[in-house]
Motif scaffolding. Structure first.
Motif, PDB file in Angstrom:
ATOM      1  N   ILE A   3       0.863  -1.173   0.000  1.00  0.00           N
ATOM      2  CA  ILE A   3       0.000   0.000   0.000  1.00  0.00           C
ATOM      3  C   ILE A   3       0.905   1.231   0.000  1.00  0.00           C
ATOM      4  O   ILE A   3       1.684   1.420   0.933  1.00  0.00           O
ATOM      5  CB  ILE A   3      -0.912   0.018   1.230  1.00  0.00           C
ATOM      6  N   PRO A   4       0.872   2.047  -1.035  1.00  0.00           N
ATOM      7  CA  PRO A   4       1.756   3.223  -1.091  1.00  0.00           C
ATOM      8  C   PRO A   4       1.511   4.183   0.065  1.00  0.00           C
ATOM      9  O   PRO A   4       0.376   4.358   0.519  1.00  0.00           O
ATOM     10  CB  PRO A   4       1.394   3.876  -2.429  1.00  0.00           C
ATOM     11  N   ILE A   5       2.587   4.795   0.553  1.00  0.00           N
ATOM     12  CA  ILE A   5       2.505   5.786   1.619  1.00  0.00           C
ATOM     13  C   ILE A   5       2.933   7.140   1.062  1.00  0.00           C
ATOM     14  O   ILE A   5       4.065   7.288   0.596  1.00  0.00           O
ATOM     15  CB  ILE A   5       3.442   5.451   2.794  1.00  0.00           C
ATOM     16  N   PRO A   6       2.081   8.161   1.122  1.00  0.00           N
ATOM     17  CA  PRO A   6       2.507   9.506   0.709  1.00  0.00           C
ATOM     18  C   PRO A   6       3.651   9.995   1.599  1.00  0.00           C
ATOM     19  O   PRO A   6       3.796   9.572   2.748  1.00  0.00           O
ATOM     20  CB  PRO A   6       1.245  10.347   0.923  1.00  0.00           C
ATOM     21  N   ASP A   7       4.443  10.911   1.068  1.00  0.00           N
ATOM     22  CA  ASP A   7       5.605  11.414   1.803  1.00  0.00           C
ATOM     23  C   ASP A   7       5.222  12.043   3.141  1.00  0.00           C
ATOM     24  O   ASP A   7       6.009  12.021   4.096  1.00  0.00           O
ATOM     25  CB  ASP A   7       6.356  12.448   0.954  1.00  0.00           C
ATOM     26  N   GLU A   8       4.022  12.603   3.224  1.00  0.00           N
ATOM     27  CA  GLU A   8       3.631  13.311   4.444  1.00  0.00           C
ATOM     28  C   GLU A   8       3.147  12.370   5.554  1.00  0.00           C
ATOM     29  O   GLU A   8       2.838  12.826   6.660  1.00  0.00           O
ATOM     30  CB  GLU A   8       2.538  14.345   4.145  1.00  0.00           C
ATOM     31  N   VAL A   9       3.068  11.079   5.282  1.00  0.00           N
ATOM     32  CA  VAL A   9       2.622  10.105   6.287  1.00  0.00           C
ATOM     33  C   VAL A   9       3.835   9.417   6.900  1.00  0.00           C
ATOM     34  O   VAL A   9       4.564   8.704   6.221  1.00  0.00           O
ATOM     35  CB  VAL A   9       1.680   9.061   5.664  1.00  0.00           C
ATOM     36  N   PRO A  10       4.085   9.592   8.203  1.00  0.00           N
ATOM     37  CA  PRO A  10       5.227   8.937   8.847  1.00  0.00           C
ATOM     38  C   PRO A  10       5.069   7.419   8.849  1.00  0.00           C
ATOM     39  O   PRO A  10       3.952   6.890   8.852  1.00  0.00           O
ATOM     40  CB  PRO A  10       5.186   9.487  10.283  1.00  0.00           C
ATOM     41  N   PHE A  11       6.202   6.711   8.866  1.00  0.00           N
ATOM     42  CA  PHE A  11       6.165   5.252   8.870  1.00  0.00           C
ATOM     43  C   PHE A  11       5.414   4.707  10.080  1.00  0.00           C
ATOM     44  O   PHE A  11       4.690   3.706   9.978  1.00  0.00           O
ATOM     45  CB  PHE A  11       7.588   4.682   8.836  1.00  0.00           C
ATOM     46  N   VAL A  12       5.583   5.342  11.232  1.00  0.00           N
ATOM     47  CA  VAL A  12       4.899   4.880  12.447  1.00  0.00           C
ATOM     48  C   VAL A  12       3.389   4.944  12.266  1.00  0.00           C
ATOM     49  O   VAL A  12       2.650   4.019  12.628  1.00  0.00           O
ATOM     50  CB  VAL A  12       5.354   5.704  13.668  1.00  0.00           C
ATOM     51  N   GLN A  13       2.894   6.037  11.697  1.00  0.00           N
ATOM     52  CA  GLN A  13       1.461   6.173  11.454  1.00  0.00           C
ATOM     53  C   GLN A  13       0.968   5.159  10.426  1.00  0.00           C
ATOM     54  O   GLN A  13      -0.118   4.577  10.564  1.00  0.00           O
ATOM     55  CB  GLN A  13       1.143   7.590  10.986  1.00  0.00           C
ATOM     56  N   ALA A  14       1.758   4.926   9.397  1.00  0.00           N
ATOM     57  CA  ALA A  14       1.363   3.968   8.357  1.00  0.00           C
ATOM     58  C   ALA A  14       1.258   2.561   8.916  1.00  0.00           C
ATOM     59  O   ALA A  14       0.339   1.810   8.582  1.00  0.00           O
ATOM     60  CB  ALA A  14       2.360   4.012   7.204  1.00  0.00           C
ATOM     61  N   ALA A  15       2.212   2.176   9.781  1.00  0.00           N
ATOM     62  CA  ALA A  15       2.158   0.849  10.384  1.00  0.00           C
ATOM     63  C   ALA A  15       0.892   0.697  11.220  1.00  0.00           C
ATOM     64  O   ALA A  15       0.189  -0.317  11.144  1.00  0.00           O
ATOM     65  CB  ALA A  15       3.400   0.602  11.232  1.00  0.00           C
ATOM     66  N   ALA A  16       0.581   1.707  12.031  1.00  0.00           N
ATOM     67  CA  ALA A  16      -0.619   1.648  12.861  1.00  0.00           C
ATOM     68  C   ALA A  16      -1.885   1.623  12.016  1.00  0.00           C
ATOM     69  O   ALA A  16      -2.898   1.035  12.411  1.00  0.00           O
ATOM     70  CB  ALA A  16      -0.649   2.833  13.819  1.00  0.00           C
ATOM     71  N   ALA A  17      -1.841   2.232  10.849  1.00  0.00           N
ATOM     72  CA  ALA A  17      -3.010   2.272   9.975  1.00  0.00           C
ATOM     73  C   ALA A  17      -3.394   0.892   9.460  1.00  0.00           C
ATOM     74  O   ALA A  17      -4.568   0.628   9.183  1.00  0.00           O
ATOM     75  CB  ALA A  17      -2.755   3.207   8.793  1.00  0.00           C
ATOM     76  N   THR A  18      -2.414  -0.020   9.337  1.00  0.00           N
ATOM     77  CA  THR A  18      -2.683  -1.299   8.693  1.00  0.00           C
ATOM     78  C   THR A  18      -3.565  -2.218   9.517  1.00  0.00           C
ATOM     79  O   THR A  18      -4.148  -3.161   8.969  1.00  0.00           O
ATOM     80  CB  THR A  18      -1.373  -2.044   8.367  1.00  0.00           C
ATOM     81  N   ASP A  19      -3.672  -1.990  10.818  1.00  0.00           N
ATOM     82  CA  ASP A  19      -4.535  -2.838  11.643  1.00  0.00           C
ATOM     83  C   ASP A  19      -5.432  -1.992  12.536  1.00  0.00           C
ATOM     84  O   ASP A  19      -6.646  -1.994  12.386  1.00  0.00           O
ATOM     85  CB  ASP A  19      -3.697  -3.803  12.483  1.00  0.00           C
ATOM     86  N   ALA A  20      -4.850  -1.239  13.452  1.00  0.00           N
ATOM     87  CA  ALA A  20      -5.661  -0.408  14.342  1.00  0.00           C
ATOM     88  C   ALA A  20      -6.546   0.546  13.534  1.00  0.00           C
ATOM     89  O   ALA A  20      -7.754   0.673  13.789  1.00  0.00           O
ATOM     90  CB  ALA A  20      -4.762   0.373  15.288  1.00  0.00           C
ATOM     91  N   GLY A  21      -5.966   1.204  12.552  1.00  0.00           N
ATOM     92  CA  GLY A  21      -6.739   2.119  11.725  1.00  0.00           C
ATOM     93  C   GLY A  21      -7.746   1.392  10.862  1.00  0.00           C
ATOM     94  O   GLY A  21      -8.918   1.780  10.774  1.00  0.00           O
ATOM     95  N   MET A  22      -7.295   0.321  10.216  1.00  0.00           N
ATOM     96  CA  MET A  22      -8.172  -0.453   9.329  1.00  0.00           C
ATOM     97  C   MET A  22      -9.375  -1.009  10.079  1.00  0.00           C
ATOM     98  O   MET A  22     -10.516  -0.927   9.612  1.00  0.00           O
ATOM     99  CB  MET A  22      -7.379  -1.603   8.715  1.00  0.00           C
ATOM    100  N   THR A  23      -9.137  -1.597  11.248  1.00  0.00           N
ATOM    101  CA  THR A  23     -10.222  -2.197  12.020  1.00  0.00           C
ATOM    102  C   THR A  23     -11.237  -1.145  12.447  1.00  0.00           C
ATOM    103  O   THR A  23     -12.454  -1.377  12.412  1.00  0.00           O
ATOM    104  CB  THR A  23      -9.652  -2.927  13.244  1.00  0.00           C
ATOM    105  N   SER A  24     -10.746   0.025  12.853  1.00  0.00           N
ATOM    106  CA  SER A  24     -11.641   1.117  13.240  1.00  0.00           C
ATOM    107  C   SER A  24     -12.481   1.574  12.054  1.00  0.00           C
ATOM    108  O   SER A  24     -13.705   1.747  12.158  1.00  0.00           O
ATOM    109  CB  SER A  24     -10.834   2.291  13.793  1.00  0.00           C
ATOM    110  N   TYR A  25     -11.829   1.789  10.930  1.00  0.00           N
ATOM    111  CA  TYR A  25     -12.539   2.257   9.731  1.00  0.00           C
ATOM    112  C   TYR A  25     -13.611   1.253   9.312  1.00  0.00           C
ATOM    113  O   TYR A  25     -14.747   1.630   9.007  1.00  0.00           O
ATOM    114  CB  TYR A  25     -11.554   2.492   8.586  1.00  0.00           C
ATOM    115  N   HIS A  26     -13.249  -0.023   9.295  1.00  0.00           N
ATOM    116  CA  HIS A  26     -14.183  -1.049   8.835  1.00  0.00           C
ATOM    117  C   HIS A  26     -15.424  -1.086   9.723  1.00  0.00           C
ATOM    118  O   HIS A  26     -16.554  -1.187   9.221  1.00  0.00           O
ATOM    119  CB  HIS A  26     -13.491  -2.414   8.836  1.00  0.00           C
ATOM    120  N   GLY A  27     -15.223  -0.991  11.034  1.00  0.00           N
ATOM    121  CA  GLY A  27     -16.357  -1.030  11.944  1.00  0.00           C
ATOM    122  C   GLY A  27     -17.276   0.170  11.804  1.00  0.00           C
ATOM    123  O   GLY A  27     -18.507   0.031  11.791  1.00  0.00           O
ATOM    124  N   VAL A  28     -16.691   1.350  11.674  1.00  0.00           N
ATOM    125  CA  VAL A  28     -17.478   2.585  11.637  1.00  0.00           C
ATOM    126  C   VAL A  28     -18.104   2.826  10.269  1.00  0.00           C
ATOM    127  O   VAL A  28     -19.294   3.149  10.167  1.00  0.00           O
ATOM    128  CB  VAL A  28     -16.612   3.790  12.047  1.00  0.00           C
TER     129      VAL A  28
END
Length: 322
Positions: A122-147
């Motif tokens: 999944i491409p990461i734009p330059d303005e997205v830090p690696f730490v945020q991108a890693a968290a997005a793959t599960d914590a973020g994804m699970t939240s988005y899917h539920g809501v």
């Protein structure tokens, strides 16, 4: 390369040296920069979820981001130097815990390098830090899917979030950004302010206190039985409740109210690569920052111990490399 290897329940992760991976056709190697620590890995190490693994010994970790460093034959969708996240859900066709997914059916992210099918990048734009991108793959994804996917959130809806932990805070913030009127229930008053800072209009201790707001949707990120029952009481007639959290495996609910209020009660687990893409868009916009705390690569075992004891309101993410 160095990696943390899991040998089986009752054992400690072992720091080992293993050969650098070489990509086959259709594969790429990613030099990892960040790896999120998930409670499901605690379940694997304590024996609760170990049966989901494809094999042992295995390198765990399924929340990953980094830079492409090698490309196999036939790969046209990635180039060396690309900033990428790796889908925690594979290519989206193998189920929630597919036997080929990162850290489950193949070696995972608690390592310096990772070998992955190019289809899972999944491409990461330059303005997205690696730490945020890693968290997005599960914590973020699970939240988005539920809501958004299971909850069907639309602008203008009144939404209740139960539990302002890492998932709940993320889900609440994305709901605010999407134009919903958001309320929350959280027993820990210490994190009420964090919800308000993210645009939640009002935070209460118990979900039943949200009944006067006539919520269209309630997403339960706690799942302690009483929260599910309380959501049935609090949601408006004809509303929807999404069950994400499973803090308790069984619940006693008022089926009379479920029927008489014409409610929908649905479950939600994981998500899809497309959900992760949407989360990264929110982060890139500047509107969303997933609450995280970083640790070092050498601290991953201690970090999992901390997750087992309970981390409130944020995600632990290990930084890897320079």
């Amino acid at each position: 390369m160095k990696a943390w290897m899991f040998h089986g329940p009752g054992t400690q992760l072992e720091l080992v040296d293993v050969p650098d991976p070489t990509p086959a056709p259709g594969e790429v190697v990613v030099d990892l920069k960040a790896a999120g620590l998930c409670h499901s890995d605690v379940g694997i190490t304590d024996g609760t979820l170990t049966e989901v693994l494809g094999f042992t010994p295995i390198i765990l970790g399924h929340e990953a981001s980094g830079v492409v460093s090698a490309i196999g034959e036939g790969v046209t969708t990635a180039a060396i130097g690309d900033r990428v996240a790796i889908s925690a859900m594979g290519d989206g066709t193998s189920g929630v815990i597919g036997q080929k997914t990162i850290g489950i059916g193949r070696h995972g992210a608690y390592a310096q390098k990772h070998l992955t099918p190019a289809s899972e990048l999944i491409p990461i734009p330059d303005e997205v830090p690696f730490v945020q991108a890693a968290a997005a793959t599960d914590a973020g994804m699970t939240s988005y899917h539920g809501v958004f996917v299971r909850g069907g959130l639309q602008p203008g809806m009144k939404v209740g979030i139960i539990g302002l932990g890492g998932l709940g805070l993320t889900g609440a913030r994305m709901a605010v950004l999407a134009g919903a009127e958001v309320y929350a229930a959280e027993i820990n008053t210490d994190v009420h302010a964090a919800g308000l800072e993210r645009g939640v209009k009002h935070v209460v201790n118990d979900v039943t206190e949200l009944a006067p707001f006539e919520l269209d949707l309630i997403v339960d990120f706690a799942g302690f039985g009483t929260t599910t029952a309380g959501a049935i009481e609090a949601v408006r007639h004809g509303g929807r409740i999404v069950q994400v959290g499973v803090g308790q495996q069984e619940s006693t609910i008022n089926t009379y109210l479920l029927a008489m209020k014409d409610l929908q009660l649905v479950g939600s687990v994981g998500g899809t690569p497309a959900d992760t893409v949407e989360v990264i868009k929110y982060i890139a916009s500047g509107g969303l920052t997933i609450a995280t705390r970083t640790i070092g690569f050498d601290d991953i075992p201690a970090g999992l111990d901390e997750v087992a004891r309970g981390v409130k309101g944020h995600r632990l993410v290990a930084t890897i490399g320079d």
